[in-house]
Design a protein around this motif. Sequence first.
Motif: not given
Length: 118
Positions: A76-93
């Motif tokens: 579901p979209v909420w699970l995808t966001l829960l996984i990939w939004l923090p991953m965005t921050l981790v990858i960028c930093l």
Amino acid sequence: MAKPNPLLAGAAGRCPNCGEGHLFEGFLRVSPRCEACGFDLAAADSGDGPAVFVILIAGFVVAFGALFTMVAFRAPVWLTLLIWLPMTLVICLALLRPMKGLMLAAQFINKAGQARHD
């Protein structure tokens, strides 16, 4: 003593001239001078280049990962966001400091300087 590869030294956060001293003081602030060889690092300015490359790389990884997660696992979209939004921050930093070091090392290799009107 052989000179180090400036690109590898920059990516590791070391002085591109000697490969020994620290390139950064703090997370992204460039040291004024190398403590090992005295090389002047104050004139180095990477501008927005590292951020652009980080956005492109992280955007590709996150967009591909999110789409793959949604299609392959029917998440579901909420699970995808829960996984990939923090991953965005981790990858960028994780990418920002090495990319800035690479850009500064590329300036060193090409003997680039800021435009001056004397």
